[in-house]
Scaffold this motif. Structure first.
Motif, PDB file in Angstrom:
ATOM      1  N   ASP A   1      -8.982 -17.179  -7.397  1.00  0.00           N
ATOM      2  CA  ASP A   1      -8.353 -15.854  -7.313  1.00  0.00           C
ATOM      3  C   ASP A   1      -9.335 -14.874  -6.673  1.00  0.00           C
ATOM      4  OD1 ASP A   1      -6.396 -13.932  -7.409  1.00  0.00           O
ATOM      5  OD2 ASP A   1      -6.227 -13.862  -9.591  1.00  0.00           O
TER       6      ASP A   1
ATOM      7  N   HIS B   1       2.705 -14.450  -6.082  1.00  0.00           N
ATOM      8  CA  HIS B   1       2.252 -14.344  -7.478  1.00  0.00           C
ATOM      9  C   HIS B   1       3.479 -14.415  -8.389  1.00  0.00           C
ATOM     10  CE1 HIS B   1      -1.074 -12.074  -5.437  1.00  0.00           C
ATOM     11  NE2 HIS B   1      -1.820 -12.648  -6.362  1.00  0.00           N
TER      12      HIS B   1
ATOM     13  N   HIS C   1      -5.797 -20.336  -4.329  1.00  0.00           N
ATOM     14  CA  HIS C   1      -5.473 -18.906  -4.440  1.00  0.00           C
ATOM     15  C   HIS C   1      -6.744 -18.069  -4.360  1.00  0.00           C
ATOM     16  CE1 HIS C   1      -2.799 -15.573  -5.254  1.00  0.00           C
ATOM     17  NE2 HIS C   1      -3.580 -15.139  -6.230  1.00  0.00           N
TER      18      HIS C   1
ATOM     19  N   HIS D   1      -8.214 -13.867  -2.764  1.00  0.00           N
ATOM     20  CA  HIS D   1      -8.063 -12.673  -1.926  1.00  0.00           C
ATOM     21  C   HIS D   1      -9.480 -12.366  -1.474  1.00  0.00           C
ATOM     22  CE1 HIS D   1      -4.139 -12.408  -3.823  1.00  0.00           C
ATOM     23  NE2 HIS D   1      -4.742 -12.474  -4.997  1.00  0.00           N
TER      24      HIS D   1
ATOM     25  N   HIS E   1      -0.651 -18.243 -10.849  1.00  0.00           N
ATOM     26  CA  HIS E   1      -0.723 -17.854 -12.273  1.00  0.00           C
ATOM     27  C   HIS E   1       0.294 -18.580 -13.161  1.00  0.00           C
ATOM     28  CE1 HIS E   1      -3.653 -15.109 -10.861  1.00  0.00           C
ATOM     29  NE2 HIS E   1      -2.782 -14.428 -10.145  1.00  0.00           N
TER      30      HIS E   1
END
Ligand SMILES: [Zn+2]
Length: 446
Positions: free
Chosen positions: A316, A228, A62, A64, A265
């Motif tokens: 993340d 998510h 995960h 971004h 998460h």
């Protein structure tokens, strides 16, 4: 070309957790052809590991990458307020910024021993093209594998969603662009360097119909699905208000629990949710540092693992975890598990396994994540003669417990991506300079 990496502590992460304290790995045509500690096989080239620890290349589940442009913002905010502050800033993204951001995050990850990166990009402002292509190009140039996603948001604030209306797209446009990227970029099969996942952003930014249509599209093409889920108590309250159920009940409702799905998460899961994840094969990307940074809570990873749930690790995005260091995330997974469940809640080897084999499983990849015959030759080589490992008789536990470390050598598909602790195909300081020039375009200003 047969290359032998010999004289190291080999952590295979195979089913039995085999380690060779003085072992070797034989690599041929980009694949592992043998691993062992018996007599060394013949090879064209022998590389002396000098007692280094060799693990499979780490797998990030995960990220971004675009968020490297907006670090250290909304420093004391919870998730929703952090998002409300950052959505308008991210609206400035374009292909040049995306490329610079991706090079930065991917380089950081490579230097932390990560060879396969999933990126969840969901910000597609109207008229900005080439965003996914930019990060794929960055990954190809640096030499790491990427699973890029065509993310999406179609539920704006005026319809009860969280993102501003100008950042949401039309459902048909999302699906058409996803189809286009799949046909242009997705490589099926063993050893894929570039893959596409389908990844609507979250229950509070995506319509029910887009969730359902995304699943249908992904299943037509055999692509993995990601979103998510259950990150904060506020998200649970939002789901109750909007849909009259919990996030996991909502996910079940839209047909999203299954062996081709993983969710980021998953902090606020009930014991029944954990059982449902195990029974359906639904995977989890555990993002410990980000969860601590946003004060969101700690995911029940011990319970998930005990239930047989596929669990991988994620750094993340860099706006909620300013450091893209996956080995550090291995240590964080261990620490938060122990903070929650006591000193026996997770061993160093279990944590390392989440960052390698677990991540591969979450991404639906059986060709990476372990060092076994026929797997991709993705190796992370960690020096053991460094200051912080002195006195650690068990170098594997020492590596995890004293993380972070810069990887000495990262091999992806048999080719060096990092050598001597430096990127082989790019200059990290040039990457950093270029990225800062782009980041200034996103600055809040005086
Ligand atoms: Zn995220």
């Amino acid at each position: 070309m047969r290359r032998l990496y010999a004289g190291g502590w080999i952590v295979t992460c195979d089913d039995g957790g085999t380690e060779h304290a003085n072992g070797w790995v034989l690599v041929e045509d980009g694949l592992v052809s043998a691993v062992g500690d018996a007599e060394e096989p013949e090879a064209d080239e022998r590389l002396d590991l000098a007692g280094a620890v060799v693990t499979p290349g780490l797998v990030n589940t995960h990220h971004h990458l675009c968020q490297t442009l907006t670090r250290a913002r909304a420093q004391e905010s919870d998730l929703f307020n952090w998002l409300r502050e950052l959505y308008p800033v991210w609206a400035g993204i374009d292909a040049d910024a995306q490329y610079a951001a991706a090079r930065t995050g991917l380089a950081e990850l490579a230097l932390s021993g990560c060879s396969t990166v999933f990126d969840h990009h969901y910000v597609f402002p109207e008229g900005r093209t080439g965003l996914v292509e930019a990060e794929v190009q960055a990954a190809r140039e640096l030499g790491v594998r990427i699973v890029a996603s065509r993310g999406s948001m179609d539920l704006g604030v005026s319809d009860g969603g969280l993102p501003p209306d100008e950042l949401v797209e039309k459902l048909d446009a999302v699906l058409a662009d996803t189809e286009r990227l799949v046909s242009e970029l997705h490589e099926p099969g063993h050893g894929a360097r570039v893959q596409i996942a389908v990844a609507p952003c979250s229950p509070f930014s995506v319509t029910r119909r887009l969730m359902e249509e995304s699943a249908a599209l992904a299943r037509r093409h055999g692509l993995p699905l990601h979103t998510h889920l259950a990150e904060t108590v506020e998200e649970n309250a939002y789901c109750m208000e909007l849909y009259g159920c919990t996030p996991v009940e909502y996910l079940t409702d839209v047909g999203w629990l299954g062996g081709d799905v993983w969710c980021a998460h998953c902090i606020h899961l009930s014991p029944d949710d954990v059982i449902d994840f195990g029974a359906t094969g639904t995977g989890v990307a555990h993002c410990a540092t980000s969860n601590l940074r946003l004060g969101a809570g700690i995911a029940p990873v011990r319970e998930l693992v005990d239930e047989g749930v596929r669990v991988g690790l994620g750094v993340d995005g860099s706006a909620s975890n300013e450091r893209s260091d996956l080995l550090f995330e291995v240590k964080q997974a261990l620490l938060v598990a122990r903070g929650r469940g006591g000193p026996a809640a997770m061993t160093a080897r279990e944590a390392l396994r989440l960052g390698t084999r677990g991540g591969a499983s979450v991404l639906g990849r059986d060709d990476v994540g372990s060092l076994e015959e026929g797997k991709c030759a993705d190796l992370a080589v960690w020096r053991t003669d460094v200051l912080e490992l002195g006195g650690a008789e068990d170098p594997v536990a020492g590596l995890v417990l004293s993380a972070p470390h810069r990887v000495d050598r990262l091999v992806v598909g048999g080719e060096d991506v990092v050598r001597g602790g430096a990127l082989v195909r790019a200059d990290e300081y040039e990457i950093a300079r270029t990225q800062r020039a782009q980041a200034r375009r996103f600055a809040a200003g005086p």
